[in-house]
Design a protein around this motif. Structure first.
Motif, PDB file in Angstrom:
ATOM      1  N   VAL A  15       0.840  -1.207   0.000  1.00  0.00           N
ATOM      2  CA  VAL A  15       0.000   0.000   0.000  1.00  0.00           C
ATOM      3  C   VAL A  15       0.870   1.249   0.000  1.00  0.00           C
ATOM      4  N   ASN A  16       1.969   1.184   0.742  1.00  0.00           N
ATOM      5  CA  ASN A  16       2.832   2.355   0.892  1.00  0.00           C
ATOM      6  C   ASN A  16       3.478   2.786  -0.424  1.00  0.00           C
ATOM      7  N   ILE A  17       3.710   1.835  -1.321  1.00  0.00           N
ATOM      8  CA  ILE A  17       4.270   2.158  -2.634  1.00  0.00           C
ATOM      9  C   ILE A  17       3.348   3.124  -3.373  1.00  0.00           C
ATOM     10  N   VAL A  60      -8.408   8.883  12.243  1.00  0.00           N
ATOM     11  CA  VAL A  60      -8.313   7.427  12.128  1.00  0.00           C
ATOM     12  C   VAL A  60      -8.356   6.889  13.548  1.00  0.00           C
ATOM     13  N   LEU A  61      -9.542   6.485  13.965  1.00  0.00           N
ATOM     14  CA  LEU A  61      -9.774   6.132  15.360  1.00  0.00           C
ATOM     15  C   LEU A  61     -10.356   4.732  15.481  1.00  0.00           C
ATOM     16  N   ILE A  80      -4.142   0.015   7.261  1.00  0.00           N
ATOM     17  CA  ILE A  80      -4.145   0.438   5.859  1.00  0.00           C
ATOM     18  C   ILE A  80      -4.634   1.883   5.763  1.00  0.00           C
ATOM     19  N   LYS A  81      -5.697   2.173   6.503  1.00  0.00           N
ATOM     20  CA  LYS A  81      -6.214   3.544   6.520  1.00  0.00           C
ATOM     21  C   LYS A  81      -5.186   4.490   7.139  1.00  0.00           C
ATOM     22  N   TYR A  99       2.516   1.674  15.414  1.00  0.00           N
ATOM     23  CA  TYR A  99       3.312   0.766  14.589  1.00  0.00           C
ATOM     24  C   TYR A  99       3.564   1.343  13.197  1.00  0.00           C
ATOM     25  N   VAL A 100       2.546   1.926  12.592  1.00  0.00           N
ATOM     26  CA  VAL A 100       2.676   2.460  11.235  1.00  0.00           C
ATOM     27  C   VAL A 100       3.686   3.598  11.196  1.00  0.00           C
TER      28      VAL A 100
END
Length: 365
Positions: A15-17, A60-61, A80-81, A99-100
Motif C-alpha cells: 500500500v505504501n508504494i 483514524v480512530l 491500511i487507513k 506501529y505504522v
C-alpha cells in the motif's frame, strides 16, 4: 516475527508504494488513535481549538482490543487507513505507540505524540523491553521539564523536541467553572452520594496487551468495614481493565463509565498506585494514598521514571490495614510542591500553546 506481523508488513509495504505517489497535503492534520472510536481528552480539546476553515482534518480512530481474529482483521484495515492518512498529512497527532509511524512514516510528515497521560511513573516505550522499537516521532508534548529526559528515551526523540507546553486536558482542573458544573451534574445523577466522604480508587493495570491485564489484589470490603459508615468507595479502573469484575454494594460503586476528572472533583481523596493520574489529582491539593502491596516486585520487573518512595506525596501502604491507618491519621504531605514540580504551567492555557506550535510548524515547512 509472527505470521500475523509478516502478513501485515507485506500488505502495508504494498500500500505504501502507491501512497508515496500522492503528495503530502500541507494543511492536512490527522488524529490517529487506537484507544477510542471518538476524540476524547487532549485530542478533543485540540480539535475544538483548531480553525477547521484553515485545515483539512482527518481522523483514524479505533478501540483496538487484541482478543480475537475479527479484531485483528479490523486492526489490519485500520493500519491500511492509517498509512494512507498519515503519509498524506503534514501534521499527525498520536496519543499511543504507533506501529505504522514507527515503520512506514514518510519524510515530510511531522508526528506529534500527545501521550495519553500527564506524566509517567512506570517506565514504558523504548525504556523497557517491547515487541518493536518506537521510531519516527518528531515531537512529544510534556507538562514539565522533568519529563524531557524520560520522554526523549521512551519515544526516541531529541531532547529539544520534547515540548513543555502542558497537556490540554489539565486545563479543566484549573477552571473553576468547569469544576462547579461537573460537581453539580454528578450530584444530580447520584444524589445519595451528596454529603458522603468519597474515596476514589483508581489503580493502573498489571500485565500487558500481549499477556493480558489484571488488577492488584485489593479487599475493598475489608477496607470499608473499617471506615466510617458515611464513607463510600468509587472504583475507576484503567480502560484496559474494563473486563475485571467489581463486587458492588451500597458503599462500593463501579464508576468505570464516568469521566475521570468528574470523579476527581467530587472525591475527597484518591487511592492509587503507579498510575499517572496522581499527577492530575495533585492539582486539586487533596489527599493521596498509595496502595502498593507489590512495590518491590513492580520495581524489579518494570521500574519507574521517578524515585517512588521519595517523590510520592502521600503514605505508601502495603495492605488494607495500613491504608486504613493512613486514612485515619490524615498526615499532611506537601502536595503543592509535588504539583509545582510536575506542572510548569498552571494558567489553563496549555491547549493554546499547542495550537500555536501546530500553526507555527505548518507555516515553517
Amino acid at each position: 516475527m509472527g505470521l500475523k506481523k509478516i502478513v501485515l508488513n507485506i500488505i502495508l509495504s504494498f500500500v505504501n508504494i502507491f501512497v508515496s505517489l500522492i503528495p503530502i497535503k500541507k494543511n492536512q492534520i490527522a488524529f490517529v488513535s487506537l484507544e477510542d472510536n471518538v476524540l476524547r481528552d487532549d485530542f478533543l480539546d485540540i480539535y475544538n481549538h483548531l480553525d477547521a476553515s484553515h485545515y483539512s482534518i482527518k481522523k483514524v480512530l479505533i478501540h483496538y482490543d487484541k482478543k480475537s481474529v475479527w479484531n485483528d482483521f479490523l486492526y489490519l484495515l485500520n493500519c491500511i487507513k492509517q498509512i494512507i492518512v498519515i503519509n498524506t498529512s503534514h501534521i499527525v497527532l498520536i496519543n499511543d505507540n504507533n506501529y505504522v509511524v514507527s515503520h512506514y512514516k514518510r519524510q515530510g510528515v511531522k508526528v506529534i505524540e500527545v501521550w495519553h497521560a500527564t506524566g509517567a511513573i512506570k517506565k514504558f516505550g523504548n525504556a523497557i523491553k517491547r515487541q518493536y522499537p518506537i521510531n519516527n516521532y518528531d515531537y512529544v508534548i510534556a507538562n514539565s521539564d522533568y519529563w524531557v529526559e524520560p520522554y526523549s528515551l521512551a519515544f526516541s526523540v531529541d531532547k529539544n523536541n520534547v515540548l513543555v507546553t502542558g497537556m490540554p486536558r489539565v486545563d479543566h482542573l484549573f477552571d473553576e467553572t468547569y469544576k462547579e458544573e461537573a460537581k453539580k451534574n454528578f450530584y444530580l445523577k447520584y444524589p445519595k452520594l451528596k454529603n458522603k466522604k468519597i474515596l476514589l480508587y483508581a489503580p493502573t493495570f498489571r500485565g500487558n496487551i500481549y499477556k493480558g491485564f489484571k488488577a492488584v489484589d485489593f479487599d475493598s470490603k475489608k477496607l470499608m468495614s473499617l471506615l466510617d459508615e458515611d464513607t463510600v468507595l468509587l472504583y475507576k479502573y484503567h480502560p484496559l481493565m474494563h473486563n475485571i469484575p467489581i463486587e458492588e454494594n451500597e458503599r462500593i460503586l463501579n464508576m468505570n463509565h464516568e469521566n475521570t476528572y468528574d470523579l476527581f472533583i467530587v472525591s475527597d481523596a484518591l487511592i492509587s498506585d503507579f498510575s499517572s493520574i496522581i499527577f492530575d489529582y495533585s492539582i486539586l491539593d487533596k489527599p493521596l494514598y498509595f496502595y502498593v502491596p507489590d512495590l518491590k516486585e513492580y520495581m524489579r520487573h518494570l521500574g519507574c521514571f521517578v524515585d517512588y518512595k521519595k517523590e510520592m506525596p502521600g503514605p505508601l501502604c502495603y495492605n488494607e490495614d495500613e491504608l486504613v491507618d493512613a486514612i485515619h491519621s490524615n498526615k499532611h504531605y506537601d502536595i503543592k510542591a509535588f504539583k509545582n514540580k510536575f506542572f510548569k504551567y498552571q494558567d489553563g492555557k496549555n491547549v493554546e500553546r499547542i495550537i500555536s506550535f501546530i500553526e507555527q510548524l505548518i507555516k515553517e515547512d
